[in-house]
Design a protein around this motif. Structure first.
Motif, short mmCIF file in Angstrom:
data_model
loop_
_atom_site.label_atom_id
_atom_site.label_comp_id
_atom_site.label_asym_id
_atom_site.label_seq_id
_atom_site.Cartn_x
_atom_site.Cartn_y
_atom_site.Cartn_z
N ILE A 293 13.09 -18.91 53.99
CA ILE A 293 13.79 -17.94 54.84
C ILE A 293 14.05 -16.62 54.10
N PRO A 294 14.65 -16.64 52.93
CA PRO A 294 14.77 -15.35 52.23
C PRO A 294 13.41 -14.76 51.86
N ILE A 295 12.40 -15.60 51.68
CA ILE A 295 11.07 -15.08 51.38
C ILE A 295 10.56 -14.25 52.56
N ILE A 296 10.73 -14.80 53.77
CA ILE A 296 10.29 -14.05 54.95
C ILE A 296 11.02 -12.71 55.02
N ASN A 297 12.33 -12.77 54.75
CA ASN A 297 13.13 -11.56 54.86
C ASN A 297 12.74 -10.52 53.82
N ARG A 298 12.54 -10.96 52.59
CA ARG A 298 12.26 -10.03 51.50
C ARG A 298 10.79 -9.67 51.37
N SER A 299 9.93 -10.36 52.13
CA SER A 299 8.48 -10.17 51.96
C SER A 299 8.08 -8.71 52.08
N VAL A 300 8.69 -7.98 53.00
CA VAL A 300 8.28 -6.59 53.19
C VAL A 300 8.79 -5.69 52.07
N VAL A 301 9.71 -6.18 51.28
CA VAL A 301 10.22 -5.40 50.15
C VAL A 301 9.43 -5.73 48.88
N TRP A 302 9.15 -7.03 48.71
CA TRP A 302 8.48 -7.45 47.48
C TRP A 302 7.00 -7.08 47.44
N TRP A 303 6.34 -7.21 48.61
CA TRP A 303 4.90 -7.01 48.61
C TRP A 303 4.49 -5.85 49.48
N GLU A 304 3.38 -5.25 49.18
CA GLU A 304 2.81 -4.20 50.02
C GLU A 304 2.40 -4.87 51.32
N SER A 305 3.05 -4.50 52.42
CA SER A 305 2.85 -5.24 53.66
C SER A 305 2.35 -4.38 54.81
N GLN A 306 1.65 -5.04 55.75
CA GLN A 306 1.28 -4.38 56.98
C GLN A 306 2.51 -4.25 57.88
N HIS A 307 3.29 -5.34 57.94
CA HIS A 307 4.51 -5.32 58.75
C HIS A 307 5.48 -4.31 58.13
N GLN A 308 6.13 -3.54 58.98
CA GLN A 308 6.94 -2.46 58.42
C GLN A 308 8.19 -3.01 57.75
N LYS A 309 8.86 -2.16 56.98
CA LYS A 309 10.06 -2.55 56.28
C LYS A 309 11.19 -2.74 57.27
N ALA A 310 12.31 -3.22 56.76
CA ALA A 310 13.43 -3.54 57.63
C ALA A 310 13.91 -2.32 58.38
N SER A 311 14.05 -2.46 59.68
CA SER A 311 14.61 -1.39 60.48
C SER A 311 16.11 -1.56 60.63
N ILE A 312 16.55 -2.80 60.53
CA ILE A 312 17.99 -3.08 60.64
C ILE A 312 18.43 -3.68 59.32
N THR A 313 19.35 -3.00 58.64
CA THR A 313 19.85 -3.54 57.38
C THR A 313 21.37 -3.50 57.41
N LEU A 314 21.97 -4.02 56.34
CA LEU A 314 23.43 -4.01 56.28
C LEU A 314 23.93 -2.58 56.26
N GLY A 315 23.10 -1.66 55.74
CA GLY A 315 23.54 -0.28 55.63
C GLY A 315 23.46 0.50 56.93
N GLY A 316 22.62 0.05 57.84
CA GLY A 316 22.46 0.83 59.07
C GLY A 316 21.17 0.45 59.76
N SER A 317 20.75 1.27 60.68
CA SER A 317 19.55 0.92 61.42
C SER A 317 18.72 2.16 61.67
N SER A 318 17.39 2.01 61.56
CA SER A 318 16.52 3.14 61.89
C SER A 318 15.93 2.97 63.27
N ILE A 319 16.51 2.06 64.04
CA ILE A 319 16.09 1.92 65.44
C ILE A 319 17.04 2.76 66.28
N ASP A 320 16.48 3.60 67.12
CA ASP A 320 17.31 4.42 68.00
C ASP A 320 18.21 3.53 68.86
N GLY A 321 19.43 4.01 69.09
CA GLY A 321 20.39 3.23 69.87
C GLY A 321 19.86 2.75 71.20
#
Lengths: 48, 238, 154
Positions: B166-194
């Motif tokens: 489970i944490p692997i799935i979550n961190r995968s976009v941070v650890w590895w160069e990925s096709q799937h985009q990085k987190a849009s929703i994080t504890l700090g905020g969100s880059s998804i429009d309201g």
């Protein structure tokens, strides 16, 4: 590549899968609970 | 916890709670999807296909969350031998697998127009696929267990050890160069429009409540099956 | 076969599927690594024309255009040190846009261009409504909050 087709496909698959999940869970529950109730009634001295 | 150790007490709560979770979940999920499909704007680059987000992301979160539930129930079974632990883990498994599969399917459908491909072997997609196979393995192990209540020790250990994914799935976009985009929703905020974020959260809540209702139904079925088995045995002995 | 044995077989099948997925993913990664080139490494490597390779980099801002007959997309892929012109015939992914990442399978043509058979677009993590597209990304996100509140979205 009509976007509508992709959206429809995604939502249809979701609806079908969850519909199947809900229905099968519900039907199994109703069947089992009905049979359990029936058997309990029988055991508690209800000669049938 | 011990209050519900007695199946009868659990059922006394589960029976009225099931329709509450089901109807509220259904309403919120359908409402959120209708809201998302009809009342949100087309996205800057993706146009309308962004709206697949309202089923794809909740499926991902619930697929992952389900396994966390299995891991917790497995720990409770092994450490405290709570009689409902194994039953709850089994009840969580099949719906969890369905959500994981839906995440993969809706993601693939979304990926074709957005990225240009149905599939890539990047970290996120691969680890989610692995989660789905893990669910299948768990379901098979759990149903091979000799009891109808608690699962075999092998199954419980698998449920706990598998949680590392489970944490692997979550961190995968941070650890590895990925096709799937990085987190849009994080504890700090969100880059998804309201405009998209709110129907997404409501959708997640709705599908989550539905998941709860389904788990309760499956637990009730398992408990009824145990009663049936016990009665059948007694009737045969008479 | 007894049901219990059937289930253990199923567990075994799931395990095999799991291991296979991991192995396929690992080998796909290794394969990609071996024939994946950036514009710089492609120039340095001296690949013969016609050999199937993969090119990855960023789409140079201002470089996307269409051929006269409209069927071919022309653009430039660049990295920090080099760039290469690409030709692609087909429908571009939605997220294929200037300034974003792209990966293409194809081969070098005689004139030094790269002929792409498919395009894979990379996507940042932002989701922005169309109306805000002309604004600066940052300002757009802030305005996006107030816009959607008074319901002018769509």
């Amino acid at each position: 590549m009509d976007h509508g087709t992709f959206i429809t496909a995604a939502y249809t698959i979701t609806g079908l899968a969850l519909g199947w999940l809900v229905l099968s869970s519900m039907i199994a529950m109703k069947r089992s609970e009905a049979l359990a109730k029936d058997l309990t009634a029988r055991k508690d001295g209800d000669p049938q | 916890m011990h209050k519900f150790a007695n199946p009868a007490q659990f059922l006394r709560l589960a029976r009225p709670l099931t329709p509450v979770l089901f109807w509220s979940g259904l309403l919120l999920a359908l409402g959120a999807c209708a809201w998302g499909l009809t009342m949100t704007p087309a996205e800057r680059l993706q146009g309308e296909t962004v709206k697949i987000i309202f089923v794809h992301v909740p499926s991902a979160w619930l697929g992952m969350g389900g396994w966390v539930g299995i891991a917790i129930a497995s720990i409770i079974q092994l450490v405290w031998r709570h009689p409902l632990a194994g039953i709850s883990a089994r009840a969580i498994a099949v719906p969890g697998a369905v959500f994981a599969a839906l995440c993969l399917a809706t993601g693939s459908i979304w990926g074709r127009p957005a990225w240009g491909t149905w599939w890539v072997w990047d970290g996120r997609l691969t680890s989610m696929l692995i989660l789905f196979f893990m669910y299948l393995g768990y379901i098979a192990l759990a149903s091979a267990s000799s009891e109808k209540g608690n699962v075999s020790r092998v199954a419980a250990v698998f449920g706990i050890v598998g949680a590392i994914n489970i944490p692997i799935i979550n961190r995968s976009v941070v650890w590895w160069e990925s096709q799937h985009q990085k987190a849009s929703i994080t504890l700090g905020g969100s880059s998804i429009d309201g405009a998209y974020l709110w129907p997404l959260l409501v959708s997640f809540l709705g599908f989550g409540l539905l998941y709860g209702a389904i788990v309760l139904m499956r637990m009730r079925t398992a408990l009824a099956d145990i009663r049936i088995e016990a009665r059948m045995r007694r009737l045969a002995e008479d | 076969m007894k049901p219990k044995h059937q289930r253990l077989v199923l567990a075994l099948v799931a395990l095999v599927a799991l291991i296979s997925a991991t192995l396929i993913a690992a080998s796909a990664l290794r394969e990609e690594a071996s024939y994946f080139y950036t514009p710089s490494s492609l120039q340095a490597a001296n690949i013969e024309t016609g050999k199937a390779i993969r090119l990855g980099g960023m789409v140079k801002p201002g470089s996307i255009s269409r051929s006269d007959d409209g069927t071919t997309v022309l653009f430039t892929v660049q990295d920090a040190d080099a760039s290469i012109d690409v030709r692609y015939r087909g429908i571009t992914p939605d997220l294929f846009v200037e300034g974003s990442g792209v990966t293409a399978d194809g081969r070098l043509a005689a004139n030094g261009d790269f002929v792409a058979d498919n395009l894979l677009a990379k996507h940042d993590e932002n989701y922005i409504p169309r109306e805000l597209a002309d604004m600066d990304m940052h300002a757009a996100q802030k305005t996006g909050e107030s816009l959607s509140e008074d319901g002018t979205a769509k």
